[in-house]
Design a protein around this motif. Structure first.
Motif, PDB file in Angstrom:
ATOM      1  N   PHE A 356       0.847  -1.201   0.000  1.00 36.70           N
ATOM      2  CA  PHE A 356       0.000   0.000   0.000  1.00 36.70           C
ATOM      3  C   PHE A 356       0.878   1.245   0.000  1.00 36.70           C
ATOM      4  CE2 PHE A 356      -2.569   3.389   1.765  1.00 36.70           C
ATOM      5  CZ  PHE A 356      -3.778   3.225   1.114  1.00 36.70           C
ATOM      6  N   GLY A 357       0.574   2.158  -0.908  1.00 37.45           N
ATOM      7  CA  GLY A 357       1.380   3.368  -1.006  1.00 37.45           C
ATOM      8  C   GLY A 357       2.519   3.213  -2.003  1.00 37.45           C
ATOM      9  N   LEU A 358       2.858   1.941  -2.340  1.00 40.01           N
ATOM     10  CA  LEU A 358       3.903   1.698  -3.348  1.00 40.01           C
ATOM     11  C   LEU A 358       3.263   1.322  -4.689  1.00 40.01           C
ATOM     12  CD1 LEU A 358       6.384  -0.550  -1.292  1.00 40.01           C
ATOM     13  CD2 LEU A 358       6.594   1.897  -1.777  1.00 40.01           C
ATOM     14  N   TYR A 359       2.234   0.499  -4.609  1.00 36.93           N
ATOM     15  CA  TYR A 359       1.565   0.028  -5.832  1.00 36.93           C
ATOM     16  C   TYR A 359       0.188   0.682  -5.935  1.00 36.93           C
ATOM     17  CZ  TYR A 359       4.981  -3.633  -4.704  1.00 36.93           C
ATOM     18  OH  TYR A 359       6.111  -4.301  -4.354  1.00 36.93           O
ATOM     19  N   ASN A 361      -2.484  -0.210  -7.371  1.00 38.42           N
ATOM     20  CA  ASN A 361      -3.683  -1.039  -7.331  1.00 38.42           C
ATOM     21  C   ASN A 361      -3.891  -1.772  -6.002  1.00 38.42           C
ATOM     22  OD1 ASN A 361      -4.426  -0.207  -9.861  1.00 38.42           O
ATOM     23  ND2 ASN A 361      -3.182  -1.773 -10.867  1.00 38.42           N
ATOM     24  N   VAL A 362      -3.276  -1.223  -4.951  1.00 38.74           N
ATOM     25  CA  VAL A 362      -3.579  -1.712  -3.612  1.00 38.74           C
ATOM     26  C   VAL A 362      -4.334  -0.584  -2.896  1.00 38.74           C
ATOM     27  CG1 VAL A 362      -2.639  -2.558  -1.423  1.00 38.74           C
ATOM     28  CG2 VAL A 362      -1.480  -3.106  -3.576  1.00 38.74           C
ATOM     29  N   ILE A 363      -5.585  -0.859  -2.520  1.00 38.71           N
ATOM     30  CA  ILE A 363      -6.411   0.185  -1.906  1.00 38.71           C
ATOM     31  C   ILE A 363      -7.009  -0.331  -0.585  1.00 38.71           C
ATOM     32  CG2 ILE A 363      -6.981   1.211  -4.152  1.00 38.71           C
ATOM     33  CD1 ILE A 363      -9.771  -0.072  -3.909  1.00 38.71           C
ATOM     34  N   THR A 364      -7.645   0.576   0.165  1.00 37.15           N
ATOM     35  CA  THR A 364      -8.282   0.159   1.431  1.00 37.15           C
ATOM     36  C   THR A 364      -9.788  -0.057   1.225  1.00 37.15           C
ATOM     37  OG1 THR A 364      -8.871   2.384   2.136  1.00 37.15           O
ATOM     38  CG2 THR A 364      -6.677   1.605   2.761  1.00 37.15           C
ATOM     39  N   THR A 365     -10.409  -0.664   2.205  1.00 39.36           N
ATOM     40  CA  THR A 365     -11.859  -0.899   2.153  1.00 39.36           C
ATOM     41  C   THR A 365     -12.623   0.398   1.961  1.00 39.36           C
ATOM     42  OG1 THR A 365     -11.332  -2.243   4.087  1.00 39.36           O
ATOM     43  CG2 THR A 365     -13.591  -2.332   3.300  1.00 39.36           C
ATOM     44  N   MET A 366     -12.206   1.456   2.688  1.00 38.11           N
ATOM     45  CA  MET A 366     -12.948   2.713   2.596  1.00 38.11           C
ATOM     46  C   MET A 366     -12.862   3.287   1.188  1.00 38.11           C
ATOM     47  SD  MET A 366     -14.742   3.380   5.138  1.00 38.11           S
ATOM     48  CE  MET A 366     -15.221   5.066   5.426  1.00 38.11           C
ATOM     49  N   GLU A 367     -11.686   3.153   0.551  1.00 42.40           N
ATOM     50  CA  GLU A 367     -11.570   3.626  -0.832  1.00 42.40           C
ATOM     51  C   GLU A 367     -12.481   2.806  -1.741  1.00 42.40           C
ATOM     52  OE1 GLU A 367      -6.979   5.316  -0.835  1.00 42.40           O
ATOM     53  OE2 GLU A 367      -7.295   3.163  -0.959  1.00 42.40           O
ATOM     54  N   PHE A 368     -12.528   1.499  -1.461  1.00 44.08           N
ATOM     55  CA  PHE A 368     -13.380   0.627  -2.258  1.00 44.08           C
ATOM     56  C   PHE A 368     -14.853   1.011  -2.100  1.00 44.08           C
ATOM     57  CE2 PHE A 368     -15.997  -3.083  -2.997  1.00 44.08           C
ATOM     58  CZ  PHE A 368     -15.494  -3.572  -4.191  1.00 44.08           C
ATOM     59  N   GLU A 369     -15.247   1.365  -0.849  1.00 42.65           N
ATOM     60  CA  GLU A 369     -16.638   1.773  -0.599  1.00 42.65           C
ATOM     61  C   GLU A 369     -17.013   2.950  -1.494  1.00 42.65           C
ATOM     62  OE1 GLU A 369     -18.913   0.439   1.425  1.00 42.65           O
ATOM     63  OE2 GLU A 369     -17.718  -0.911   2.676  1.00 42.65           O
ATOM     64  N   ARG A 370     -16.090   3.903  -1.631  1.00 45.67           N
ATOM     65  CA  ARG A 370     -16.391   5.072  -2.447  1.00 45.67           C
ATOM     66  C   ARG A 370     -16.376   4.723  -3.937  1.00 45.67           C
ATOM     67  NH1 ARG A 370     -19.684   7.053  -0.488  1.00 45.67           N
ATOM     68  NH2 ARG A 370     -19.585   8.801  -1.924  1.00 45.67           N
TER      69      ARG A 370
END
Lengths: 661, 142
Positions: A356-359, A361-370
């Motif tokens: 996360f933060g390097l690639y 296409n790695v995101i968090t759940t909250m980003e996915f929710e949006r």
């Protein structure tokens, strides 16, 4: 001499007649401490009239025995050796009071938490220690004096800090019970984190569709005053009489004139590549309305990027824009405080967990929710950040920032269900997408949750019991997750278009600030601590202050709402009664010994002490009974009642014994 | 008790809101400890008078613990800051008296830090066991 002083003198003059009640607490104490031996020993101590063992002293029968003994044996002091005063002191104080004894003539000795439970396998040591602890208590009990608690009027208004779903529920319930509520929210809109979620498990209701009406209900409730974009700065006082200073941050427009029409936003030339509501994804203007369903639906200006071009002022037909606006403050008087200040999701960026933060296409759940939300930055089209293409394969990693010795050891409790929900949403929307959930354990308690999990399994989502050991990126920005399926022992290299980290919950800086202002205890996990983990789940150790929702620890929406209601019910007890009892423990001065040196005055953080005409003046209503000033007194004239020097020194002396116990 | 290994006697002053709660939490978590310590509860660590501490030593304490809320967390705004100042004075006095520094400890323990409380008791007890009985302990006292 006042009546009170007369009673005190009488009690002092009487020989102490102490009744000692040693509780076995079933096997909790009895299992490690020979309670009969303790009682036999205590019966030999000076001033002890009776010493008996109870199975459970706090039971009806146990309390009846205390009351009987007070009446029949003429006890004027009662000592109970059982558990912690934190939970049981009020019970026994009330018990002795019912039998006509002043509640402050009760002494508590904690031989459970401080003895039997910490010396479980050392029976001889535990029994010996219990005897000595009770001996200390007996010595102190003999020196106790009656005190009076005073009744104070309660301001019949409440403060709710935080307007997420918990705070909204608390405010609604208190408001509906007919009391005025100030609902203070640091963000520009109420709604909290729930407003950002796409759907909610296990029903997959649209989150804002069920929350939106509630937000409107809060705004419409005549008893609720919403103070958005505001922060609690200072809190002073005590139950029934809190004085609260609230800071209103400038929106740079007049909230009463703004209608939230959005004309200003259209004209604003400054495009900011960041949106708070969409977890950073997408853009907004320098002047913006936080989100379409915001309550209050009002704009605000981000001064850090505003270029002062004046376009918004020209566009605003109602002349609401005020670029000179300053922060303002309100002083509120409230009787009770409910804290529902919320949480933030765990940030995996500093450690670059799972890339996360390097690639991209790695995101968090909250980003996915949006991303999956129809009113989100992509209008609900799930795309991967690197090339804005729909992902053909998605992996979810559970327990990121939870159940991990390197971050937080606790379970955040909602993330399993959140990923199950998001994985199902993907399957519903894009049935051809490969979806993987990589987990340690799936935790799905409560009604319809396990069924929800089974449904996810049936829908073709693949579950891999294991967390990725290594995450790398291919040239075309695909993510390779190397993970061992611990159920089969097989190591797989999953090539994924998108990896979603199921991040847990952590407390926030702003919640911590409020915790420090209110002096609520902090639990080991960083959230606020309740008064008792089972019996008082929303109370704090401070009278009149309650905590609910994520403020108290990670939990899901139904649990948060329950706690919001629970806080309202607990808090309203004070408002409905209109009065509260204050602690009788304050400082008192013996004017015959006081030399008016004034050393004590600067010790008091509550300005309860002052020198007036060469004499020490104590305002008892301001004294909170900490006793810090008494230490500064060079003559011993100033004494903290219930913790007087002779009472404490009697305890100290009786730690020790000459000869065998 | 006489035949068993010598167990030091430690007096721990605990504030109602934090360290006493920490001792409670240690109990709730069943963190086992040596039976060396006797807790005396005060409302605030700011109530702990150097007089109480000296008295404990004179009565026979092998060590005294002064405990309270973490700085910034005091239930009474800043009582523990006063405790800290008084503690420094105590430390100097005990040094003058020739008492070993391991016999007096200041520790901030929150109500949730049960394990920390238990570890603290274990550590201090072990250290004091090595030192042996306090030279100020009156004869015949246990």
């Amino acid at each position: 001499m006042t009546e009170q002083e007369a009673v005190t003198e009488t009690i002092k003059a009487e020989e102490p007649r102490i009744g000692a009640f040693i509780c076995e607490c079933g096997v909790n104490i009895g299992g490690a401490v020979d309670c009969q031996a303790v009682a036999d020993y205590v019966a030999t101590l000076p001033n002890v009239t009776t010493a008996v063992v109870n199975k459970y002293t706090c039971s009806d029968a146990g309390q009846a025995e205390i009351k009987n003994a007070i009446k029949e044996l003429g006890l004027n002091r009662v000592l109970v050796a059982s558990c912690t005063p934190k939970t049981h002191e009020p019970i026994f104080r009330a018990c002795v009071e019912e039998a006509g004894l002043n509640p402050y003539l009760f002494e508590f000795v904690n031989i459970r938490e401080h003895c039997s439970w910490i010396h479980m396998w050392e029976k001889e040591d535990a029994t010996h220690k219990a005897k000595e602890m009770v001996r200390m208590g007996v010595a102190r009990a003999a020196k106790l004096e009656p005190l009076q608690s005073s009744e104070v009027p309660v301001t019949n208004k409440a403060l709710v800090i935080g307007a997420g779903v918990t705070g909204m529920q608390a405010a609604l319930d208190i408001g509906d019970m007919g009391f005025q509520v100030y609902l203070v929210e640091q963000g520009p809109s109420i709604g909290g984190k729930m407003a950002q979620l796409d759907k909610t498990f296990p029903t997959n209701d649209c989150s804002i569709c069920i929350l939106g009406p509630k937000m409107v209900e809060v705004a419409r409730n005549k008893n609720i005053e919403i103070m958005s974009y505001s922060e609690v700065e200072e809190v002073d006082g005590y139950v029934g009489n809190f004085k609260v200073k609230v800071k209103h941050k400038p929106r740079y427009l007049n909230i009463d004139d703004c209608s939230g029409c959005g004309l200003c936003t259209e004209k604003c030339p400054v495009e900011v590549p960041y949106t708070e509501f969409n977890e950073g994804i997408g853009t907004r203007k320098a002047i913006y309305v936080p989100f379409p369903q915001a309550v209050p639906l009002r704009a605000l200006v981000d001064k850090s990027v505003c270029i002062d071009c004046g376009a918004c002022s020209k566009a605003c037909e109602r002349g609401a824009i005020d670029m000179e606006q300053q922060e303002t403050f309100s002083e509120l008087d409230v009787g009770v405080i409910v804290v529902a200040a919320g949480y933030q999701v765990y940030d995996p960026e500093p450690q670059h967990e799972y890339g996360f933060g390097l690639y991209d296409n790695v995101i968090t759940t909250m980003e996915f929710e949006r991303l999956i939300n129809a009113s989100g930055p992509t209008m609900g089209k799930v795309v991967r950040p690197s090339d804005v293409q729909p992902p053909k394969s998605i992996g979810f990693v559970q327990c990121v920032g939870s159940r991990d010795k390197n971050s937080n050891i606790y379970c955040s409790s909602f993330c399993c269900m959140a990923s199950l929900k998001n994985a199902q949403l993907i399957k519903e929307k894009y049935p051809d997408t490969e979806v993987y959930i990589m987990y340690m354990d799936m935790r799905t308690p409560f009604r319809m949750y396990e069924e929800f999990y089974n449904r996810a399994r049936d829908s073709g989502i693949k579950f891999i019991r294991g967390k990725p050991a290594e995450v790398t990126e291919t040239e075309d920005h695909n993510i390779i997750a190397r993970v061992e399926d611990t159920l089969t022992g097989e190591i797989v290299n999953l090539e994924l278009d998108l990896l979603v980290l199921s991040v847990g919950a952590v407390s926030t800086e702003s919640t911590e600030k409020i915790r420090q202002i209110l002096k609520v205890s902090r639990a080991a996990d960083g959230f606020m601590m309740e008064a008792h983990p089972k019996l008082k789940p929303v109370d704090t150790t401070l009278d009149g202050i309650f905590i609910g929702g994520m403020t108290q620890g990670p939990k899901d929406i139904p649990y948060s709402i329950s706690q919001g209601s629970a806080c309202a019910a607990r808090a309203t007890r004070f408002l409905a009664q209109g009065k509260a009892l204050t602690e009788g423990i304050t400082v008192k001065v013996d004017e015959d010994i006081c030399v008016s040196c004034g050393m004590c005055v600067p010790m008091c953080p509550f300005q309860a002490l002052s020198m007036e005409e060469g004499k020490l003046n104590i305002i008892s209503a301001l004294c909170k009974g900490c006793g810090t000033c008494a230490v500064a007194c060079p003559t011993g004239a100033l004494q903290q009642s219930h913790f007087k020097n002779d009472q404490l020194l009697a305890q100290v002396k009786n730690v020790f014994a000459y000869g065998e116990v | 008790m006489a035949e068993t290994e010598w167990e030091p006697k430690i007096v721990a002053f605990c504030c109602n809101w934090c360290s006493y709660g920490g001792a409670d939490t240690a109990g709730m978590g069943r963190f086992q400890q040596p039976a060396s310590t006797r807790v005396i509860r005060v409302m605030c660590s700011g109530r702990i008078d150097p007089l109480h501490v000296f008295n404990a030593f004179l009565e026979g304490a092998d060590a005294v613990l002064v405990t309270g809320c973490h700085l910034g967390d005091c239930h009474y705004v800043n009582g523990n800051e006063k405790t800290e100042v008084r503690y420094q004075f105590l430390e100097e006095m005990l040094q003058e008296l020739g008492l070993e520094s391991d016999r007096l400890h200041l520790n901030w323990i929150s109500a949730s830090e049960g394990e920390r409380f238990a570890n603290f008791i274990r550590d201090v007890t072990a250290k004091v066991k090595e030192l042996g009985p306090s030279p100020l302990k009156p004869a015949g006292v246990s």
